[in-house]
Design an enzyme around this catalytic site. Structure first.
Site, PDB file in Angstrom:
ATOM      1  N   ASP A 174       0.872  -1.167   0.000  1.00 14.58           N
ATOM      2  CA  ASP A 174       0.000   0.000   0.000  1.00 14.58           C
ATOM      3  C   ASP A 174       0.922   1.234   0.000  1.00 14.58           C
ATOM      4  O   ASP A 174       2.098   1.136   0.374  1.00 14.58           O
ATOM      5  CB  ASP A 174      -0.856  -0.030   1.267  1.00 14.58           C
ATOM      6  CG  ASP A 174      -1.565   1.273   1.508  1.00 14.58           C
ATOM      7  OD1 ASP A 174      -2.215   1.765   0.571  1.00 14.58           O
ATOM      8  OD2 ASP A 174      -1.469   1.812   2.632  1.00 14.58           O
TER       9      ASP A 174
ATOM     10  N   ASP B 170      -0.246   5.094   0.702  1.00 13.80           N
ATOM     11  CA  ASP B 170      -0.546   6.168   1.660  1.00 13.80           C
ATOM     12  C   ASP B 170      -0.638   5.628   3.083  1.00 13.80           C
ATOM     13  O   ASP B 170      -1.434   4.728   3.358  1.00 13.80           O
ATOM     14  CB  ASP B 170      -1.854   6.849   1.262  1.00 13.80           C
ATOM     15  CG  ASP B 170      -1.694   7.554  -0.083  1.00 13.80           C
ATOM     16  OD1 ASP B 170      -0.856   8.457  -0.158  1.00 13.80           O
ATOM     17  OD2 ASP B 170      -2.373   7.170  -1.051  1.00 13.80           O
TER      18      ASP B 170
ATOM     19  N   GLU C 129      -0.805  10.948   4.138  1.00 15.25           N
ATOM     20  CA  GLU C 129      -2.108  11.582   4.367  1.00 15.25           C
ATOM     21  C   GLU C 129      -1.944  12.838   5.218  1.00 15.25           C
ATOM     22  O   GLU C 129      -2.290  13.936   4.792  1.00 15.25           O
ATOM     23  CB  GLU C 129      -3.090  10.604   5.047  1.00 15.25           C
ATOM     24  CG  GLU C 129      -3.405   9.370   4.224  1.00 15.25           C
ATOM     25  CD  GLU C 129      -4.186   9.653   2.935  1.00 15.25           C
ATOM     26  OE1 GLU C 129      -4.380  10.824   2.567  1.00 15.25           O
ATOM     27  OE2 GLU C 129      -4.588   8.680   2.276  1.00 15.25           O
TER      28      GLU C 129
ATOM     29  N   GLU D 268     -13.037  11.539  -4.609  1.00 16.70           N
ATOM     30  CA  GLU D 268     -14.270  11.042  -3.992  1.00 16.70           C
ATOM     31  C   GLU D 268     -14.440  11.623  -2.582  1.00 16.70           C
ATOM     32  O   GLU D 268     -15.546  11.943  -2.147  1.00 16.70           O
ATOM     33  CB  GLU D 268     -14.238   9.507  -3.908  1.00 16.70           C
ATOM     34  CG  GLU D 268     -14.330   8.799  -5.244  1.00 16.70           C
ATOM     35  CD  GLU D 268     -12.998   8.673  -5.969  1.00 16.70           C
ATOM     36  OE1 GLU D 268     -11.993   9.278  -5.547  1.00 16.70           O
ATOM     37  OE2 GLU D 268     -12.976   7.960  -6.992  1.00 16.70           O
ATOM     38  N   ARG D 269     -13.310  11.754  -1.873  1.00 19.57           N
ATOM     39  CA  ARG D 269     -13.314  12.305  -0.506  1.00 19.57           C
ATOM     40  C   ARG D 269     -13.826  13.750  -0.529  1.00 19.57           C
ATOM     41  O   ARG D 269     -14.620  14.165   0.298  1.00 19.57           O
ATOM     42  CB  ARG D 269     -11.866  12.245   0.001  1.00 19.57           C
ATOM     43  CG  ARG D 269     -11.658  12.591   1.440  1.00 19.57           C
ATOM     44  CD  ARG D 269     -10.230  12.221   1.830  1.00 19.57           C
ATOM     45  NE  ARG D 269     -10.017  10.804   1.695  1.00 19.57           N
ATOM     46  CZ  ARG D 269      -8.878  10.240   1.249  1.00 19.57           C
ATOM     47  NH1 ARG D 269      -7.842  10.980   0.935  1.00 19.57           N
ATOM     48  NH2 ARG D 269      -8.784   8.940   1.146  1.00 19.57           N
TER      49      ARG D 269
ATOM     50  N   HIS E 293      -8.774  18.841  -6.938  1.00 20.76           N
ATOM     51  CA  HIS E 293      -7.998  17.600  -6.844  1.00 20.76           C
ATOM     52  C   HIS E 293      -6.735  17.663  -7.708  1.00 20.76           C
ATOM     53  O   HIS E 293      -5.651  17.242  -7.292  1.00 20.76           O
ATOM     54  CB  HIS E 293      -8.871  16.403  -7.242  1.00 20.76           C
ATOM     55  CG  HIS E 293      -8.204  15.079  -7.023  1.00 20.76           C
ATOM     56  ND1 HIS E 293      -7.934  14.207  -8.023  1.00 20.76           N
ATOM     57  CD2 HIS E 293      -7.716  14.504  -5.897  1.00 20.76           C
ATOM     58  CE1 HIS E 293      -7.318  13.147  -7.532  1.00 20.76           C
ATOM     59  NE2 HIS E 293      -7.181  13.297  -6.244  1.00 20.76           N
TER      60      HIS E 293
ATOM     61  N   LYS F 115      -4.364  19.977  -5.998  1.00 21.30           N
ATOM     62  CA  LYS F 115      -3.873  19.254  -4.810  1.00 21.30           C
ATOM     63  C   LYS F 115      -2.732  18.321  -5.205  1.00 21.30           C
ATOM     64  O   LYS F 115      -1.706  18.254  -4.530  1.00 21.30           O
ATOM     65  CB  LYS F 115      -5.031  18.486  -4.169  1.00 21.30           C
ATOM     66  CG  LYS F 115      -4.694  17.742  -2.888  1.00 21.30           C
ATOM     67  CD  LYS F 115      -4.036  16.398  -3.070  1.00 21.30           C
ATOM     68  CE  LYS F 115      -4.962  15.294  -3.505  1.00 21.30           C
ATOM     69  NZ  LYS F 115      -4.244  13.992  -3.643  1.00 21.30           N
TER      70      LYS F 115
ATOM     71  N   THR G  39      -2.470   0.408  -4.726  1.00 25.78           N
ATOM     72  CA  THR G  39      -2.929   1.634  -4.067  1.00 25.78           C
ATOM     73  C   THR G  39      -4.170   2.221  -4.718  1.00 25.78           C
ATOM     74  O   THR G  39      -4.368   2.060  -5.922  1.00 25.78           O
ATOM     75  CB  THR G  39      -1.808   2.704  -4.067  1.00 25.78           C
ATOM     76  OG1 THR G  39      -2.300   3.899  -3.441  1.00 25.78           O
ATOM     77  CG2 THR G  39      -1.343   3.049  -5.472  1.00 25.78           C
TER      78      THR G  39
END
Ligand code: XBP
Ligand code: MG
Length: 247
Positions: free
Chosen positions: A8, A10, A17, A54-55, A81, A84, A121
């Site tokens: 994984d 993050d 995060e 989505e968050r 996004h 970001k 991921t």
């Protein structure tokens, strides 16, 4: 020996995060004149939704000043996004997002032993490339037999799709692979694909002791605090993972 180690990204490879995506989201809001800011605790709640885009859409549903039309909301979420991700890449390039302790050494163990490495991921490919390029060099991609990101596995964790794609690309059966994860959704995704899991606790998931994991502990950089106990106090080596798996 194991056939493959699946990582994984993050929270597992780095504290991306708290120290990366959250900062970059808030900087993107500011740069685009969007009045929202997320605190560390609120972001922890939002991590229940996988995927940065989505968050953001999920949070917008609760923001009274978000655009009322779904199509405008989606356009704003895409803009935020994308910016970001650019700001995240800058944080990584500035050296402000180190790999977690023990990660580089465990990757090296696998390379030395001929154990295939994979990435599984729900992050975007661009973010994975930024992080691994910075820490493993421009040839980072060649060190991984499979790299599966959000673009190839749109059904995000806890859906097993990302692990199923990674196993197919590696041509390794699920029973021969081990995953390293930090989140409940990540553990669920790997388990649903039939892959054994080692959990490293991260800032946002400090207590995770999910059912059916091989082992859980605070850091790959130390043998302290693992359940089941690690055989020695030093970092978690590939040999320790093989030991947990054979119990
Ligand atoms: C973590 C995620 C990601 C990141 C942000 O997934 O849910 O969405 O928070 O990345 P994992 P993007 O731990 O499986 O890597 O903005 O690229 O979606
Ligand atoms: Mg994670």
């Amino acid at each position: 020996m194991i056939g493959a180690l699946l990582w994984d990204v993050d929270g597992t490879l780095a504290e991306t995060e708290r120290d990366g995506h959250l900062l970059a989201f808030n900087r993107a809001f500011e740069a685009l004149g969007v009045p929202w800011r997320w605190g560390t605790a609120r972001y922890g709640e939002l991590l229940a939704v996988a995927g940065g885009y989505e968050r953001l859409l999920h949070d917008m549903a609760q923001q009274p000043d978000a655009p009322p039309q779904p199509v405008e909301r989606a356009a704003l979420a895409r803009r935020v996004h994308q910016l970001k991700n650019e700001l995240y890449a800058r944080i990584v390039a500035a050296g402000e997002l180190p790999l977690r302790e023990g990660v580089a050494a465990l990757l090296a163990d696998c390379r030395a032993a001929g154990v295939a490495l994979g990435i599984a991921t729900t992050s975007s490919a661009v973010n994975v490339a930024a992080l691994l390029g910075r820490h493993l060099g421009s040839s980072w991609r060649a060190q991984f037999a499979a790299v599966v990101c959000a673009e190839q596995a749109p059904r995000k964790k806890p859906d097993p799709q990302v692990y199923e794609h990674a196993l197919a690309a590696l041509a390794v059966p699920a029973q021969a692979a081990v995953a390293i994860e930090d989140s409940p959704a990540g553990v669920a995704a790997a388990r649903a694909a039939g892959v054994a899991v080692i959990v490293t606790h991260s800032h946002y998931f400090p207590q995770l002791e999910a059912d059916g994991v091989l082992a859980a502990g605070p850091s790959l950089g130390s043998g302290a605090g693992w359940r089941p106990a690690a055989a020695d106090a030093g970092r978690i080596e590939l040999a320790q993972i093989v030991r947990w798996r054979s119990h």
